[in-house]
Motif scaffolding. Structure first.
Motif, PDB file in Angstrom:
ATOM      1  N   PRO A 112     -63.653  14.651  43.544  1.00  0.00           N
ATOM      2  CA  PRO A 112     -63.123  13.965  41.761  1.00  0.00           C
ATOM      3  C   PRO A 112     -64.779  14.095  41.078  1.00  0.00           C
ATOM      4  CG  PRO A 112     -62.679  11.818  43.655  1.00  0.00           C
ATOM      5  CD  PRO A 112     -63.555  13.554  44.586  1.00  0.00           C
ATOM      6  N   ASN A 113     -66.047  13.265  41.681  1.00  0.00           N
ATOM      7  CA  ASN A 113     -67.036  12.763  40.922  1.00  0.00           C
ATOM      8  C   ASN A 113     -68.223  13.613  40.487  1.00  0.00           C
ATOM      9  OD1 ASN A 113     -65.957  10.177  40.912  1.00  0.00           O
ATOM     10  ND2 ASN A 113     -66.663   9.591  42.871  1.00  0.00           N
ATOM     11  N   GLU A 114     -67.502  15.434  40.762  1.00  0.00           N
ATOM     12  CA  GLU A 114     -68.831  16.338  40.412  1.00  0.00           C
ATOM     13  C   GLU A 114     -68.577  17.201  39.858  1.00  0.00           C
ATOM     14  OE1 GLU A 114     -69.557  18.009  44.402  1.00  0.00           O
ATOM     15  OE2 GLU A 114     -70.478  16.448  45.751  1.00  0.00           O
ATOM     16  N   GLY A 115     -69.272  18.331  39.000  1.00  0.00           N
ATOM     17  CA  GLY A 115     -69.012  19.332  38.457  1.00  0.00           C
ATOM     18  C   GLY A 115     -68.632  20.560  38.534  1.00  0.00           C
TER      19      GLY A 115
ATOM     20  N   SER B 227     -74.171  13.972  37.866  1.00  0.00           N
ATOM     21  CA  SER B 227     -74.415  14.139  36.267  1.00  0.00           C
ATOM     22  C   SER B 227     -73.512  14.962  34.988  1.00  0.00           C
ATOM     23  CB  SER B 227     -76.204  14.760  36.304  1.00  0.00           C
ATOM     24  OG  SER B 227     -75.620  16.010  36.096  1.00  0.00           O
ATOM     25  N   LEU B 228     -72.687  16.116  35.648  1.00  0.00           N
ATOM     26  CA  LEU B 228     -71.551  16.690  34.626  1.00  0.00           C
ATOM     27  C   LEU B 228     -70.583  15.856  34.777  1.00  0.00           C
ATOM     28  CD1 LEU B 228     -72.568  20.049  36.401  1.00  0.00           C
ATOM     29  CD2 LEU B 228     -73.212  18.493  33.898  1.00  0.00           C
ATOM     30  N   CYS B 229     -69.989  14.316  35.423  1.00  0.00           N
ATOM     31  CA  CYS B 229     -68.794  13.538  35.321  1.00  0.00           C
ATOM     32  C   CYS B 229     -69.014  12.901  33.941  1.00  0.00           C
ATOM     33  CB  CYS B 229     -68.642  12.549  36.320  1.00  0.00           C
ATOM     34  SG  CYS B 229     -67.528  11.940  36.566  1.00  0.00           S
ATOM     35  N   VAL B 230     -67.503  12.975  34.410  1.00  0.00           N
ATOM     36  CA  VAL B 230     -67.763  12.509  32.305  1.00  0.00           C
ATOM     37  C   VAL B 230     -66.704  11.572  32.615  1.00  0.00           C
ATOM     38  CG1 VAL B 230     -67.002  12.327  29.591  1.00  0.00           C
ATOM     39  CG2 VAL B 230     -67.683  14.508  31.048  1.00  0.00           C
ATOM     40  N   VAL B 231     -65.487  11.392  33.274  1.00  0.00           N
ATOM     41  CA  VAL B 231     -64.391  10.629  34.207  1.00  0.00           C
ATOM     42  C   VAL B 231     -63.906  10.969  34.795  1.00  0.00           C
ATOM     43  CG1 VAL B 231     -62.261   9.074  33.246  1.00  0.00           C
ATOM     44  CG2 VAL B 231     -63.657   9.662  31.035  1.00  0.00           C
TER      45      VAL B 231
ATOM     46  N   GLY C 281     -62.698  11.893  38.302  1.00  0.00           N
ATOM     47  CA  GLY C 281     -61.183  11.765  38.650  1.00  0.00           C
ATOM     48  C   GLY C 281     -60.020  12.399  37.573  1.00  0.00           C
ATOM     49  N   GLU C 282     -60.843  12.242  36.022  1.00  0.00           N
ATOM     50  CA  GLU C 282     -60.020  13.126  34.872  1.00  0.00           C
ATOM     51  C   GLU C 282     -60.219  13.578  34.122  1.00  0.00           C
ATOM     52  OE1 GLU C 282     -59.147   9.650  32.680  1.00  0.00           O
ATOM     53  OE2 GLU C 282     -57.241   8.973  34.617  1.00  0.00           O
ATOM     54  N   LYS C 283     -61.981  14.113  34.068  1.00  0.00           N
ATOM     55  CA  LYS C 283     -62.819  15.081  32.999  1.00  0.00           C
ATOM     56  C   LYS C 283     -64.267  14.483  33.615  1.00  0.00           C
ATOM     57  CE  LYS C 283     -60.092  14.832  29.838  1.00  0.00           C
ATOM     58  NZ  LYS C 283     -59.152  16.930  29.372  1.00  0.00           N
ATOM     59  N   VAL C 284     -64.556  16.682  33.634  1.00  0.00           N
ATOM     60  CA  VAL C 284     -65.751  17.041  33.910  1.00  0.00           C
ATOM     61  C   VAL C 284     -66.150  18.216  33.664  1.00  0.00           C
ATOM     62  CG1 VAL C 284     -66.130  15.510  36.456  1.00  0.00           C
ATOM     63  CG2 VAL C 284     -64.780  18.009  36.327  1.00  0.00           C
TER      64      VAL C 284
END
Length: 432
Positions: free
Chosen positions: A71-74, A120-124, A126-129
């Motif tokens: 969930p934390n990776e692009g 570093s590509l994670c925005v939110v 679990g929601e937005k990457v």
């Protein structure tokens, strides 16, 4: 459409040249072809020319939901398209075996080697990457597509800039390049693939094989490595058995080539950055005047033009003077053409004139014959009219009897004439 097969003569010629350590383009065994790296107008567009092999890589991004396991990776996505424009052997809309192999090798080379910081590509969380998509298009195929694709992909990723993002509560705002400067990707290292072609069951080795050399090779070894001499991936194809010494030798050669290519990529990125910062012409605008967009352009050949006038005068001076007048042949024989300046071309004209004159004479003679025949017929009719009248005289009555032949056409005329003759005879009898 299938590619043109290689003839046995060409195959034998290539193998014989490789045995003598000679190549078609004049390179040595471990030499790469001339490489050129250019960039497009937008960030993330890169063109790589490896000899006549031309590849374009385009990087794009979008906000998506992450994978449940990470969930934390692009997300990194690679796609290689083999267009029929590159080679007649490629088919549109159909994934070939070569395309699948290149895709897998590119994913191993770039994604599995962790060359990009996907966290570093994670925005939110679990929601937005960010999902980074790399599309590699083959523009022209002349061998060694994997090396050109890996160089184009990593260069395009280094050149790419993603939009900046702002988060306010649950709202995610994507800023345009005019509002905020785009952010480059975090790249740890640059893995680059180097291909080695083996011939005659590994006896001979070539670096950067061209398209014709790939047709006659027995096996191919691809080594992806960065400038720190770390092997990112390795793949062997062709079904040949390689020794440990051969693989170690290839890895040493690959480390040297990767260092040179990485330095070239860094220099190209630095030059492009300076040109964009200075506001100069870059990308397609720079490529258009220099005709660098075309894949198969001809190199200019310098020509010495300093003493052209003197050399031309010497040649004219040494040359023989041409004759002033050239006699033209005049052939008086009919039916033979004469060629020459100032003379009338009579080829076939005399025969045509004679034929026309003969035709005219024949037509005039025919008309004259018709007229004479008509006159003779008229004259014969007159004479026959005269001979048809027979006079018989009687001494006692002195009466004249006229006998006419049986002619239905002249019956009415003769009837009138007989009545006239009878009238004339009766008038003579009365007078007597």
């Amino acid at each position: 459409m299938k590619d043109t097969p290689l003839s046995n003569c060409e195959r034998d010629f290539l193998l014989k040249a490789i045995e003598e350590k000679k190549r078609l383009d004049g390179r040595q065994t471990y030499d790469y072809r001339k490489m050129k790296i250019t960039f497009g107008t937008d960030y993330g567009c890169c063109f790589v020319d490896l000899g006549k092999t031309r590849v374009m890589a385009q990087v794009s991004c979008e906000l998506v939901c992450p994978k449940e396991s990470r969930p934390n990776e692009g997300i990194m996505f690679f796609n290689i398209e083999l267009s029929p424009m590159a080679s007649p052997a490629f088919e549109q809309g159909r994934q070939s075996e070569l395309s699948v192999k290149l895709n897998r090798q590119l994913e191993r080379c770039l994604r599995n080697s962790k060359c990009i910081d996907t966290e570093s590509l994670c925005v939110v969380s679990g929601e937005k990457v960010w999902q980074i998509r790399v599309d590699v298009h083959m523009l022209n195929h002349d061998g060694n597509l994997m090396d050109a694709a890996s160089i184009a992909a990593i260069t395009a990723l280094s050149h790419f800039r993603r939009p900046d993002v702002g988060i306010q509560g649950e709202d995610v705002t994507v800023y345009s390049p005019e509002e905020r400067d785009p952010i480059p990707l975090s790249i740890y290292h640059m893995p680059i693939s180097v291909s080695f072609a083996f011939f005659q069951q590994g006896t001979y080795l070539l670096v950067d094989p061209c398209e014709r050399e790939e047709r006659v090779m027995d096996g191919l070894l691809m080594i992806a490595m960065n400038k720190h001499r770390e092997i990112c991936s390795i793949q062997s194809s062709g079904g040949i058995m390689l020794l440990k010494e051969q693989v170690m030798r290839c890895s040493k050669i690959a480390s040297v080539k990767v260092s040179e290519i990485t330095e070239l990529i860094s220099k190209a990125l630095e030059n492009d950055k300076k040109a964009r910062k200075a506001g100069g012409r870059c990308g397609f605008a720079e490529s258009l005047p220099q005709e660098r967009i075309t894949a198969l352009k001809m190199d200019e050949t310098p020509v010495e033009m300093t003493d052209v006038t003197d050399r031309a005068n010497d040649i004219v001076r040494k040359a023989e003077t041409p004759p002033q007048t050239v006699p033209s042949p005049v052939v008086p024989v009919p039916g033979v053409g004469q060629v020459g300046q100032g003379l009338q071309n009579t080829w076939g004209l005399e025969e045509d004139d004679e034929e026309e004159e003969e035709e005219n004479d024949n037509s005039v003679n025919e008309q004259e014959d018709k007229v004479t025949e008509m006159e003779e017929e008229q004259h014969e009719k007159e004479e026959s009219g005269r001979e048809d009248v027979v006079e018989i005289s009687d001494s006692e009555e002195e009466d004249v009897v006229i006998l006419h032949p049986e002619t239905p056409d002249k019956a009415p005329k003769n009837t009138g004439s007989s009545s006239q003759h009878k009238g004339a005879a009766t008038s003579k009898k009365r007078r007597k």
